[in-house]
Design a protein around this motif. Structure first.
Motif, PDB file in Angstrom:
ATOM      1  N   LEU A 106       0.838  -1.183   0.000  1.00 15.50           N
ATOM      2  CA  LEU A 106       0.000   0.000   0.000  1.00 15.50           C
ATOM      3  C   LEU A 106       0.881   1.244   0.000  1.00 15.50           C
ATOM      4  N   LYS A 107       0.346   2.324  -0.522  1.00 17.34           N
ATOM      5  CA  LYS A 107       1.129   3.557  -0.615  1.00 17.34           C
ATOM      6  C   LYS A 107       0.295   4.750  -0.185  1.00 17.34           C
ATOM      7  N   LEU A 108       0.860   5.559   0.696  1.00 21.52           N
ATOM      8  CA  LEU A 108       0.301   6.853   1.038  1.00 21.52           C
ATOM      9  C   LEU A 108       1.151   7.920   0.354  1.00 21.52           C
ATOM     10  N   THR A 109       0.512   8.812  -0.374  1.00 24.81           N
ATOM     11  CA  THR A 109       1.203   9.951  -0.963  1.00 24.81           C
ATOM     12  C   THR A 109       0.657  11.192  -0.276  1.00 24.81           C
ATOM     13  N   LEU A 110       1.479  11.813   0.537  1.00 25.58           N
ATOM     14  CA  LEU A 110       1.023  12.894   1.410  1.00 25.58           C
ATOM     15  C   LEU A 110       1.450  14.237   0.830  1.00 25.58           C
ATOM     16  N   LEU A 111       0.517  14.892   0.139  1.00 28.43           N
ATOM     17  CA  LEU A 111       0.804  16.189  -0.466  1.00 28.43           C
ATOM     18  C   LEU A 111      -0.146  17.272   0.034  1.00 28.43           C
ATOM     19  N   ASN A 112      -0.676  17.074   1.224  1.00 23.97           N
ATOM     20  CA  ASN A 112      -1.571  18.065   1.822  1.00 23.97           C
ATOM     21  C   ASN A 112      -0.922  18.614   3.088  1.00 23.97           C
ATOM     22  N   PRO A 113      -0.421  19.845   3.053  1.00 21.39           N
ATOM     23  CA  PRO A 113       0.269  20.392   4.223  1.00 21.39           C
ATOM     24  C   PRO A 113      -0.635  20.572   5.439  1.00 21.39           C
ATOM     25  N   THR A 114      -1.958  20.552   5.251  1.00 20.84           N
ATOM     26  CA  THR A 114      -2.867  20.736   6.379  1.00 20.84           C
ATOM     27  C   THR A 114      -3.266  19.416   7.029  1.00 20.84           C
ATOM     28  N   THR A 115      -2.870  18.303   6.445  1.00 18.53           N
ATOM     29  CA  THR A 115      -3.155  16.999   7.039  1.00 18.53           C
ATOM     30  C   THR A 115      -2.274  16.793   8.268  1.00 18.53           C
ATOM     31  N   SER A 116      -2.861  16.285   9.330  1.00 18.39           N
ATOM     32  CA  SER A 116      -2.116  16.068  10.573  1.00 18.39           C
ATOM     33  C   SER A 116      -1.770  14.593  10.746  1.00 18.39           C
ATOM     34  N   LEU A 117      -0.884  14.335  11.686  1.00 12.77           N
ATOM     35  CA  LEU A 117      -0.538  12.951  11.999  1.00 12.77           C
ATOM     36  C   LEU A 117      -1.763  12.193  12.494  1.00 12.77           C
ATOM     37  N   ASP A 118      -2.621  12.853  13.265  1.00 12.06           N
ATOM     38  CA  ASP A 118      -3.850  12.197  13.729  1.00 12.06           C
ATOM     39  C   ASP A 118      -4.763  11.831  12.563  1.00 12.06           C
TER      40      ASP A 118
END
Length: 490
Positions: free
Chosen positions: A444-456
């Motif tokens: 599985l792959k997460l691509t995190l390109l949202n600066p407002t997304t939090s660790l929670d």
């Protein structure tokens, strides 16, 4: 004629934009998950029921229909549970610019269609080239990284042909492009479109983590020449799509310079590092490339499309110039961008980046990209510490690769769960994750390109992943148990 945007319809335009933006703002404020979860058959039925041959229903009704059909079922990249592909929420100033360029409808192919728009694009090209380290670089905006890579390899092909001499067909059959297996698919596709041989793309070994191994490249180039082939280009990747790692550009440039091979750096993903005050060093050596792909609609948070090809030597772009008396005659002194581009009619996409830089500043855009990389590092640590998850390597950018391993499952079962977990989450619409294959095993792959997304926020996605995997694993066990207990067929 009240259907067109003219001086007599400005009041209607103002009302229409207000109505449309109100609907959009409501959707952004109220959307509770990244996708509605509607079944494809249902969406197909909704689409097919629209009568495209009938009389018009009026602008307001048509906008309402867009709201109900498209916006209700769109994929929302700004939602924190969207973690699938290289899609980003967009900078607000760029959204305003998008409205401007759509209304004015500028085409930046020739100066007499765009005037100052051409000059603004050229200034942004020069700015980007300077950020790369090209003292006198040039380039052109494109539709995306695929076109930029195609354009770069076209220029590399023409440079190799000019250096080789002799029959064109004979040289084309011998040309090779050297890249790793982690390079973007557009490299192989470009080789096909450029008429190279079926085996033209030579896969170079990596370091085991997806980064090109310079010694393997050296050997690959040597073997190509020894076998009578003609190395045309080396493609280094500054941000691979899956692992998010960066090839050692400096060391690769050393090998390219020895034999005079064109070095192209595909920085479609990693170009945001150009404005990072903390991680710019990861692109060390990019200034030694002959050409560079940048995708502003990834790590600069621009609306699609906003990409560019940048070259170190402006004269290289002349290989693609084509002249027409009605458009850009050879004796025309105006700064026509069509002389550089693979496209003719072309949107003024540069305006979006211009407004974003002026409104936010380059440093702020770099901070936003850095935030996504910081988040990915934190998520990777969370995954690594979770007994029910398996981290697959480390990223230099903002991707996280992992597998889920419910208690009592073996590796084969865990591999089989990858597609099922992704499908269950997608069909529910609650979260979107991607899947890929690393070292012959799915993950599985997460691509995190949202600066407002939090660790929670990402923890919630990981919890959904584990719940889906556990449910699927239980169903698999129950099915196996039922099969074992069934009476054999007569």
């Amino acid at each position: 004629m009240h259907e067109l945007l003219t001086r007599s319809t400005t009041d209607s335009y103002t009302a229409l934009i207000a109505e449309t933006s109100d609907r959009l703002a409501h959707r952004f404020a109220e959307v509770s998950q990244p996708f509605s979860g509607a079944a494809r058959n249902d969406l197909q039925d909704l689409t097919d029921r629209v009568d495209l041959d009938g009389g018009g229903i009026g602008t307001s009704a048509a906008v309402a229909e867009i709201d109900e059909l498209f916006l209700e079922n769109a994929v929302w990249f700004h939602h924190p549970s969207y973690t699938a592909h290289l899609n980003c929420p967009v900078a607000l100033p760029a959204v305003a610019a998008e409205a401007v360029l759509a209304a004015v409808n500028t085409s930046v192919d020739t100066y007499d269609q765009s005037t100052v728009g051409t000059l603004m694009e050229q200034r942004l090209i020069s700015w980007t080239a300077t950020r790369i380290g090209f003292a006198h670089g040039d380039g052109v905006f494109t539709s995306g990284g695929t076109q930029s890579n195609l354009h770069a390899l076209f220029l590399a092909r023409e440079a190799a042909l000019a250096a080789h001499g002799g029959p064109r067909s004979e040289a084309l059959a011998r040309m090779t492009v050297h890249a790793t297996s982690s390079s973007h698919f557009s490299v192989a596709k470009s080789a096909l479109l450029l008429g190279l041989a079926d085996d033209a793309v030579v896969i170079v070994g990596d370091d085991g983590e997806g980064r090109m191994d310079p010694r393997s490249l050296e050997q690959s180039l040597r073997e190509s020449r020894r076998s009578g082939r003609l190395p045309m280009a080396v493609v280094a990747t500054a941000g691979t799509t899956d692992r998010g790692v960066i090839d050692p550009i400096d060391a690769i440039a050393d090998r390219c310079e020895v034999g005079g091979v064109w070095l192209h750096v595909d920085a479609a993903y990693g170009c945001g590092l150009l404005v990072s005050q903390r991680r710019r060093h990861l692109l060390a050596g990019v200034e030694r490339a002959r050409s560079v792909t940048v995708d502003f609609h990834k790590s600069f948070f621009q609306p699609v499309s906003s990409s560019a090809l940048i070259v170190r030597e402006p004269r290289d772009l002349a290989a693609g110039a084509w002249y027409a008396d009605y458009l850009n005659p050879l004796d025309n002194a105006e700064p026509n961008q069509v002389d550089k581009s693979l496209q003719t009619t072309r949107r003024f996409d540069a305006l979006k980046l211009w407004v974003s830089l002026r409104a936010l500043g380059a440093d702020r855009l770099g901070e936003l990209f850095d935030a996504t990389i910081d988040l990915a590092a934190d998520v990777a640590n969370e995954v690594d510490a979770d007994d029910l998850l398996e981290l697959v390597g480390r990223s230099q950018l903002s991707t996280v690769l992992f597998r889920v391993r419910p208690e009592g499952t073996d590796a084969a079962t865990q591999d089989a769960l990858v597609a099922g977990v992704r499908r269950v989450l997608f069909e529910s619409g609650r979260a979107l994750v991607a899947k890929t294959v690393i070292d012959d095993r799915p993950c599985l792959k997460l691509t995190l390109l949202n600066p407002t997304t939090s660790l929670d926020d990402v923890r919630e996605v990981l919890a959904m992943v584990k719940d889906a995997a556990a449910t699927l694993a239980d169903l698999e066990s129950e099915t196996d148990a039922a099969l074992v207990g069934a009476e054999p067929l007569a």
